[in-house]
Design a protein around this motif. Sequence first.
Motif, PDB file in Angstrom:
ATOM      1  N   THR A   8       6.120   4.635   1.638  1.00  9.27           N
ATOM      2  CA  THR A   8       5.775   6.005   2.009  1.00  9.27           C
ATOM      3  C   THR A   8       6.708   6.919   1.226  1.00  9.27           C
ATOM      4  N   ASN A   9       6.379   8.199   1.225  1.00  9.30           N
ATOM      5  CA  ASN A   9       7.318   9.206   0.718  1.00  9.30           C
ATOM      6  C   ASN A   9       7.107  10.476   1.532  1.00  9.30           C
ATOM      7  N   PRO A  10       7.972  11.473   1.429  1.00  7.03           N
ATOM      8  CA  PRO A  10       7.833  12.675   2.255  1.00  7.03           C
ATOM      9  C   PRO A  10       6.477  13.367   2.065  1.00  7.03           C
ATOM     10  N   SER A  11       5.946  13.382   0.839  1.00 10.19           N
ATOM     11  CA  SER A  11       4.648  14.029   0.608  1.00 10.19           C
ATOM     12  C   SER A  11       3.538  13.293   1.349  1.00 10.19           C
ATOM     13  N   LEU A  12       3.566  11.961   1.319  1.00 15.08           N
ATOM     14  CA  LEU A  12       2.511  11.170   1.977  1.00 15.08           C
ATOM     15  C   LEU A  12       2.561  11.345   3.494  1.00 15.08           C
ATOM     16  N   ILE A  13       3.774  11.380   4.081  1.00 16.70           N
ATOM     17  CA  ILE A  13       3.867  11.538   5.546  1.00 16.70           C
ATOM     18  C   ILE A  13       3.499  12.974   5.932  1.00 16.70           C
TER      19      ILE A  13
ATOM     20  N   ILE B  16       0.858  -1.190   0.000  1.00 22.17           N
ATOM     21  CA  ILE B  16       0.000   0.000   0.000  1.00 22.17           C
ATOM     22  C   ILE B  16       0.892   1.238   0.000  1.00 22.17           C
ATOM     23  N   ASP B  17       0.474   2.237  -0.780  1.00 15.76           N
ATOM     24  CA  ASP B  17       1.250   3.465  -0.959  1.00 15.76           C
ATOM     25  C   ASP B  17       0.571   4.578  -0.160  1.00 15.76           C
ATOM     26  N   THR B  18       0.878   4.652   1.127  1.00 15.18           N
ATOM     27  CA  THR B  18       0.238   5.637   1.996  1.00 15.18           C
ATOM     28  C   THR B  18       1.004   5.703   3.307  1.00 15.18           C
TER      29      THR B  18
ATOM     30  N   VAL C  30      15.372   1.456   3.265  1.00 14.40           N
ATOM     31  CA  VAL C  30      15.751   2.863   3.080  1.00 14.40           C
ATOM     32  C   VAL C  30      15.484   3.280   1.635  1.00 14.40           C
ATOM     33  N   LYS C  31      14.661   4.327   1.496  1.00 19.12           N
ATOM     34  CA  LYS C  31      14.264   4.776   0.151  1.00 19.12           C
ATOM     35  C   LYS C  31      15.156   5.940  -0.273  1.00 19.12           C
ATOM     36  N   LEU C  32      15.789   5.770  -1.421  1.00 16.58           N
ATOM     37  CA  LEU C  32      16.778   6.733  -1.932  1.00 16.58           C
ATOM     38  C   LEU C  32      16.387   7.144  -3.349  1.00 16.58           C
TER      39      LEU C  32
ATOM     40  N   CYS D  40       3.384  -4.298  -6.830  1.00 14.68           N
ATOM     41  CA  CYS D  40       2.684  -3.054  -7.156  1.00 14.68           C
ATOM     42  C   CYS D  40       2.419  -2.338  -5.846  1.00 14.68           C
ATOM     43  N   THR D  41       2.723  -1.056  -5.758  1.00 12.26           N
ATOM     44  CA  THR D  41       2.332  -0.302  -4.572  1.00 12.26           C
ATOM     45  C   THR D  41       1.163   0.586  -4.940  1.00 12.26           C
ATOM     46  N   VAL D  42       0.069   0.429  -4.196  1.00  9.15           N
ATOM     47  CA  VAL D  42      -1.225   0.918  -4.653  1.00  9.15           C
ATOM     48  C   VAL D  42      -1.870   1.813  -3.580  1.00  9.15           C
TER      49      VAL D  42
ATOM     50  N   ALA E  78       6.268  -1.496  -9.176  1.00  6.98           N
ATOM     51  CA  ALA E  78       5.562  -0.478  -9.962  1.00  6.98           C
ATOM     52  C   ALA E  78       4.892   0.521  -9.018  1.00  6.98           C
ATOM     53  N   ALA E  79       5.258   1.800  -9.146  1.00 10.84           N
ATOM     54  CA  ALA E  79       4.721   2.850  -8.271  1.00 10.84           C
ATOM     55  C   ALA E  79       3.955   3.874  -9.096  1.00 10.84           C
ATOM     56  N   SER E  80       3.351   4.832  -8.378  1.00 14.94           N
ATOM     57  CA  SER E  80       2.527   5.854  -9.019  1.00 14.94           C
ATOM     58  C   SER E  80       1.390   5.194  -9.806  1.00 14.94           C
ATOM     59  N   ILE E  81       0.735   4.253  -9.118  1.00 16.54           N
ATOM     60  CA  ILE E  81      -0.424   3.546  -9.687  1.00 16.54           C
ATOM     61  C   ILE E  81      -1.653   4.423  -9.498  1.00 16.54           C
ATOM     62  N   ARG E  82      -2.426   4.607 -10.554  1.00 13.23           N
ATOM     63  CA  ARG E  82      -3.558   5.533 -10.461  1.00 13.23           C
ATOM     64  C   ARG E  82      -4.919   4.836 -10.544  1.00 13.23           C
ATOM     65  N   HIS E  83      -4.962   3.613 -11.134  1.00 17.24           N
ATOM     66  CA  HIS E  83      -6.258   2.958 -11.339  1.00 17.24           C
ATOM     67  C   HIS E  83      -6.050   1.441 -11.499  1.00 17.24           C
TER      68      HIS E  83
ATOM     69  N   PRO F 287       9.852   2.415 -10.512  1.00 19.49           N
ATOM     70  CA  PRO F 287       9.440   3.229 -11.662  1.00 19.49           C
ATOM     71  C   PRO F 287       8.038   3.793 -11.430  1.00 19.49           C
ATOM     72  N   PHE F 288       7.844   5.071 -11.786  1.00 20.02           N
ATOM     73  CA  PHE F 288       6.590   5.794 -11.521  1.00 20.02           C
ATOM     74  C   PHE F 288       5.710   5.797 -12.764  1.00 20.02           C
ATOM     75  N   ILE F 289       4.800   4.852 -12.867  1.00 22.97           N
ATOM     76  CA  ILE F 289       3.974   4.720 -14.075  1.00 22.97           C
ATOM     77  C   ILE F 289       3.078   5.931 -14.325  1.00 22.97           C
ATOM     78  N   GLY F 290       2.320   6.325 -13.295  1.00 16.37           N
ATOM     79  CA  GLY F 290       1.335   7.406 -13.461  1.00 16.37           C
ATOM     80  C   GLY F 290       1.980   8.702 -13.904  1.00 16.37           C
ATOM     81  N   ARG F 291       3.140   9.011 -13.299  1.00 17.44           N
ATOM     82  CA  ARG F 291       3.777  10.293 -13.645  1.00 17.44           C
ATOM     83  C   ARG F 291       4.342  10.273 -15.063  1.00 17.44           C
ATOM     84  N   VAL F 292       4.690   9.081 -15.566  1.00 13.05           N
ATOM     85  CA  VAL F 292       5.122   8.986 -16.969  1.00 13.05           C
ATOM     86  C   VAL F 292       3.899   9.185 -17.879  1.00 13.05           C
TER      87      VAL F 292
END
Length: 214
Positions: free
Chosen positions: A27-32, A5-7, A82-84, A182-184, A162-167, A128-133
Amino acid sequence: MELYIDTANLDEIKQANDMGVLDGVTTNPSLIAKEKTDYGKRLAQICEVVEGPVSAEVIAIDFDGMMKEGRERAKIADNIVVKLPCTVDGVKACKAFTDEGVRTNLTLCFQPLQALLVAKAGAFLVSPFIGRVDDIAEDGMDLIRKIRAIYDNYGYETKLLAASIRHPKHIVDCALAGADVCTVPFNVIQQMMKHPLTDSGLEKFVADYKKAFG
Ligand code: G3P
């Protein structure tokens, strides 16, 4: 395929975990930041709920800063990854953490060569960020397919996340393309079990039973 889960929202993480199909959290800085809570404390709370890998991103963008912050994050719990960022300093930090036995997730990956280098540096996950591509009118799934082919050609063990999943269609296409994870977002996880024919079929089964048996 593993499902993360991506949250950074604890309720969402608990609800997804209760479904019994959750393998990890990103997680990422925006989500936290959205949660308006202490950064490290929230990561510790997430690690108490979920046994699988929990990605904790560094804020520093230089090698020394990433190493310092990454070591602090790794102390939070055994399941911290650790996310880099996919930068030159990020790949150097990835190699250093790999040598220290700390797992890494290399994020903001937008082209196959970034994925190739981070695999060589021993990344545990690449994101890799699918949605942003897709957002810039390119093909996010093509990036997934190319990374899969490169990793398979050389037997790299880095997991393709696979990240930045939108649907939901993104998830189906990732599974077909052979993404390892997949992180969703939570709202999309909820859609995964939804089908109008399931709902109407269930309604009819219950109505027919009640008519016949009371
Ligand atoms: O966690 C990284 C990624 O999944 C972000 O997605 O929707 O902000 O592009 P998004």
